[in-house]
Enzyme design. Sequence first.
Site, PDB file in Angstrom:
ATOM      1  N   ASP A 159      57.107  27.697 -27.102  1.00 25.31           N
ATOM      2  CA  ASP A 159      57.964  28.805 -26.688  1.00 25.31           C
ATOM      3  C   ASP A 159      57.592  30.102 -27.379  1.00 25.31           C
ATOM      4  O   ASP A 159      57.418  31.148 -26.749  1.00 25.31           O
ATOM      5  CB  ASP A 159      59.435  28.458 -26.918  1.00 25.31           C
ATOM      6  CG  ASP A 159      59.701  27.862 -28.300  1.00 25.31           C
ATOM      7  OD1 ASP A 159      58.745  27.600 -29.061  1.00 25.31           O
ATOM      8  OD2 ASP A 159      60.897  27.653 -28.636  1.00 25.31           O
ATOM      9  N   TYR A 160      57.437  30.043 -28.690  1.00 24.34           N
ATOM     10  CA  TYR A 160      57.131  31.238 -29.479  1.00 24.34           C
ATOM     11  C   TYR A 160      55.751  31.804 -29.125  1.00 24.34           C
ATOM     12  O   TYR A 160      55.612  33.001 -28.847  1.00 24.34           O
ATOM     13  CB  TYR A 160      57.207  30.899 -30.961  1.00 24.34           C
ATOM     14  CG  TYR A 160      56.775  32.013 -31.885  1.00 24.34           C
ATOM     15  CD1 TYR A 160      57.637  33.072 -32.182  1.00 24.34           C
ATOM     16  CD2 TYR A 160      55.506  32.014 -32.464  1.00 24.34           C
ATOM     17  CE1 TYR A 160      57.249  34.096 -33.027  1.00 24.34           C
ATOM     18  CE2 TYR A 160      55.109  33.041 -33.312  1.00 24.34           C
ATOM     19  CZ  TYR A 160      55.982  34.079 -33.587  1.00 24.34           C
ATOM     20  OH  TYR A 160      55.576  35.097 -34.420  1.00 24.34           O
TER      21      TYR A 160
END
Length: 254
Positions: A159-160
């Site tokens: 996600d990051y």
Amino acid sequence: MELKDQVVLVTGSSRGLGAAVAKAFGRVGAKVVVNYVSREAQANAVVDEIGREQAIAIQADVRNREEVKAMFEEAKAHFGQSITTIVNNALIDFSFNGDARKQLDTIEWEDYNQQFEGSVKATLNTLQAGRPDMAAAKFGRIITIGTNLVQHPVVPYHDYNTSKAALLGMTRNIAKELGPDGITANMVSGGLLLKTDASAATPDVVFDIIKENTPIGSVTTPEEMADAILFFASPWSRAVTGQNLIVDGGLVMN
């Protein structure tokens, strides 16, 4: 525009990298907006260190367009000058712990969306709030914070890392569209920093490995990242836009 003449917004600057960046701008004489969501006491401590005549703490969730707009208006009223420089630094609810990260079979779209909102949506909000005054002044500096994990995802924080890759694309589109208005947009991408709240959960052995594999033999600090960010706000970078500078001691060479 000289650094001392700028009004600089650093999002998420009550702690960690953001606090280091705010203090660095303060040291060179810039006026600084210390943005925070919930850590009011910490934000005020940063302001106190910079100096009350030179800095102000303003609460705003950068994911909220109306709160961001109000923050820009408050800063302009306080300093009698509009914000000239935006450092999009805020990190939303993320901890760098490779052992505890969500893997591909467990991660949810909402995890991605949370990071996209913290990176891309927040940058859109600050840019739309700040662009009119920057364009009128024919000067603006947009600096986004990325990660060397985009180039070298040694830890796949799905996600990051993906949100930061999207932010790099956004930064380059911003640079293309806003260049004629005298506004530059660049990204500064660090590695794991020694040591912030976000990296506090990282085992010490990871920092040892980074140190051993980095040409200069050290782990980058928030203060060293802040130096590079100041470069992109300074007159020395006036012909640089759309670029991504990796600041990690040479761990990732691009």
